[in-house]
Design a protein around this motif. Structure first.
Motif, PDB file in Angstrom:
ATOM      1  N   LEU A   1       0.826  -1.208   0.000  1.00 19.58           N
ATOM      2  CA  LEU A   1       0.000   0.000   0.000  1.00 19.58           C
ATOM      3  C   LEU A   1       0.859   1.257   0.000  1.00 19.58           C
ATOM      4  CD1 LEU A   1      -2.793   1.297   0.159  1.00 19.58           C
ATOM      5  CD2 LEU A   1      -2.697   1.059   2.653  1.00 19.58           C
ATOM      6  N   ALA A   2       1.925   1.256   0.800  1.00 22.56           N
ATOM      7  CA  ALA A   2       2.804   2.422   0.848  1.00 22.56           C
ATOM      8  C   ALA A   2       3.493   2.663  -0.486  1.00 22.56           C
ATOM      9  CB  ALA A   2       3.848   2.238   1.959  1.00 22.56           C
ATOM     10  N   VAL A   3       3.911   1.595  -1.153  1.00 18.48           N
ATOM     11  CA  VAL A   3       4.561   1.736  -2.458  1.00 18.48           C
ATOM     12  C   VAL A   3       3.579   2.293  -3.483  1.00 18.48           C
ATOM     13  CG1 VAL A   3       5.578   0.460  -4.378  1.00 18.48           C
ATOM     14  CG2 VAL A   3       6.313  -0.020  -2.054  1.00 18.48           C
ATOM     15  N   VAL A   4       2.346   1.795  -3.475  1.00 20.54           N
ATOM     16  CA  VAL A   4       1.337   2.283  -4.421  1.00 20.54           C
ATOM     17  C   VAL A   4       1.060   3.769  -4.199  1.00 20.54           C
ATOM     18  CG1 VAL A   4      -1.083   2.095  -5.102  1.00 20.54           C
ATOM     19  CG2 VAL A   4       0.282   0.027  -4.773  1.00 20.54           C
TER      20      VAL A   4
ATOM     21  N   LEU B   1       0.343   6.788   6.504  1.00 15.57           N
ATOM     22  CA  LEU B   1      -0.991   6.342   6.106  1.00 15.57           C
ATOM     23  C   LEU B   1      -1.190   4.847   6.308  1.00 15.57           C
ATOM     24  CD1 LEU B   1      -1.652   8.442   2.876  1.00 15.57           C
ATOM     25  CD2 LEU B   1      -2.771   8.665   5.098  1.00 15.57           C
ATOM     26  N   VAL B   2      -0.109   4.075   6.353  1.00 16.18           N
ATOM     27  CA  VAL B   2      -0.253   2.633   6.581  1.00 16.18           C
ATOM     28  C   VAL B   2       0.009   2.245   8.035  1.00 16.18           C
ATOM     29  CG1 VAL B   2       0.388   2.127   4.201  1.00 16.18           C
ATOM     30  CG2 VAL B   2       2.144   2.115   5.968  1.00 16.18           C
ATOM     31  N   MET B   3       0.557   3.159   8.842  1.00 10.81           N
ATOM     32  CA  MET B   3       0.879   2.819  10.228  1.00 10.81           C
ATOM     33  C   MET B   3      -0.134   3.345  11.240  1.00 10.81           C
ATOM     34  SD  MET B   3       5.069   3.221  10.290  1.00 10.81           S
ATOM     35  CE  MET B   3       5.133   2.781  12.031  1.00 10.81           C
ATOM     36  N   TRP B   4      -0.914   4.386  10.891  1.00 13.36           N
ATOM     37  CA  TRP B   4      -1.819   4.973  11.876  1.00 13.36           C
ATOM     38  C   TRP B   4      -2.919   4.023  12.347  1.00 13.36           C
ATOM     39  CZ3 TRP B   4      -7.046   5.379  11.372  1.00 13.36           C
ATOM     40  CH2 TRP B   4      -7.599   5.266  10.090  1.00 13.36           C
ATOM     41  N   PRO B   5      -3.417   3.066  11.515  1.00 11.82           N
ATOM     42  CA  PRO B   5      -4.489   2.205  12.022  1.00 11.82           C
ATOM     43  C   PRO B   5      -4.104   1.390  13.257  1.00 11.82           C
ATOM     44  CG  PRO B   5      -4.385   2.072   9.630  1.00 11.82           C
ATOM     45  CD  PRO B   5      -3.176   2.814  10.078  1.00 11.82           C
ATOM     46  N   THR B   6      -2.831   1.024  13.371  1.00 14.26           N
ATOM     47  CA  THR B   6      -2.395   0.267  14.542  1.00 14.26           C
ATOM     48  C   THR B   6      -2.614   1.063  15.818  1.00 14.26           C
ATOM     49  OG1 THR B   6      -0.717  -0.861  13.207  1.00 14.26           O
ATOM     50  CG2 THR B   6      -0.447  -0.910  15.593  1.00 14.26           C
TER      51      THR B   6
END
Length: 328
Positions: free
Chosen positions: A152-155, A197-202
């Motif tokens: 997701l981060a790469v995209v 954007l990929v780490m905040w859900p944790t």
């Protein structure tokens, strides 16, 4: 006899006086003592402190400039002159690793800070308000976490990099301002944003669970009975009492952010040369590791040691701050 009774009565203390005679319990002091008794956590803390010092003052103490090239000294093995050898352009590997520590530290703290703030804000709203707001936020969290974080981060990075680069080129042609030629800040901004954007859900899921359990406590009910506003209760009483596990997770998240940034650079979508990055150094060393093992071993070993140190520190903080993990 009467004197003995009088003296015994004088020795009887009220509950308030008995409490005053005991040393007050300090949760911070107790947690610090537990942390200091954990040898692995102390080892991790020492390595983390060394990393910070290297990131701050290390570049001023390096024997060579990280951009200095000497083709006559290319692919030199570790010697007293170059302690970790030289790369394919004759640059000192030790100097580049030290400069790479600054890149890794900046990315780790920036990404973790953004992720924590964003996750705590969104997760607190979900956990305290509840209802359809909670359901919507939980759905977004589950959707985000269902996609592999690196993919997701790469995209996100690739999707945004091209239009931003084109926009900067257009602005440079329109204004002739050299600021729009400095694309290094675009690389950092995209790395920060994509990883956050990929780490905040944790962090959002973690603090949401804490707040759901705290909002039913008596002191929260008392604050509501006193007529305090919902947002004041959330900011002053709920969130501060739910931050303990978030702090523990953030300490481990620093190492995770460093690994993801290195993976970004390894894939060629992160911080680009000539800015040194451990991921770039690992990518370059992987191409020639059969003949020049030190070009891969040096940056990979440093990244592995730092990541394990953050993991040890996070486990130590969890043992110190989480009463459920205390062993009498």
């Amino acid at each position: 006899m009467i004197d003995n009774i009088s003296s015994n009565q004088n020795q009887i203390l009220t509950p308030e006086e008995q409490l005053e005679q005991h040393e007050p319990i300090s949760l911070f002091k107790d947690a610090l003592e537990r942390l200091l008794s954990n040898q692995l956590a102390i080892a991790g803390l020492i390595i983390v402190v060394i990393l910070f010092l290297v990131a701050i003052i290390g570049p001023y103490l390096t024997p060579y400039d990280f951009l200095s090239q000497d083709l006559a000294q290319r692919h030199q093995p570790p010697t007293t002159q170059h302690l970790l050898g030289t790369d394919d352009l004759g640059r000192d590997v030790l100097s580049r690793i030290i400069y790479g520590a600054r890149t890794a530290t900046i990315v780790a703290f920036s990404v973790t800070g953004i992720s924590v703030v964003l996750g705590v804000f969104i997760g607190s709203i979900a956990g305290y308000i509840g209802g359809w707001v909670d359901s919507l936020i939980v759905w977004i969290i589950d959707l985000t976490m269902s996609v592999p974080s690196l993919l997701l981060a790469v995209v996100i990075n690739i999707s945004l990099k091209t239009p931003i680069t084109y926009w900067m080129d257009d602005m440079y042609l329109a204004t002739n301002n050299p600021v729009f030629r400095e694309t290094i800040w675009v690389d950092f901004a995209l790395v920060f944003g994509a990883l956050a954007l990929v780490m905040w859900p944790t962090y959002a899921r973690l603090i949401r669970g804490q707040i759901i359990s705290i909002r039913k406590e008596n002191f929260i009910i008392a604050a509501q009975a006193m007529g305090l506003s919902r947002w004041r209760i959330l900011a002053r009483y709920v969130i501060p009492n739910a931050l303990g596990p978030v702090i523990v997770q953030a300490s481990a998240g620093l190492g995770q952010a460093m690994v993801l940034e290195s993976a970004f650079s390894f894939l060629g979508v992160g911080v680009r040369p000539p800015i040194p990055s451990w991921g770039n150094m690992i990518k370059d060393g992987l191409r020639v590791w059969r003949n020049y093992y030190f070009l891969l071993a040096a940056p990979a070993s440093v990244l592995g040691i730092v990541t394990v140190a953050f993991s040890f520190l996070g486990d130590g903080l969890n043992d110190a701050l989480n009463p459920k993990s205390w062993k009498e």
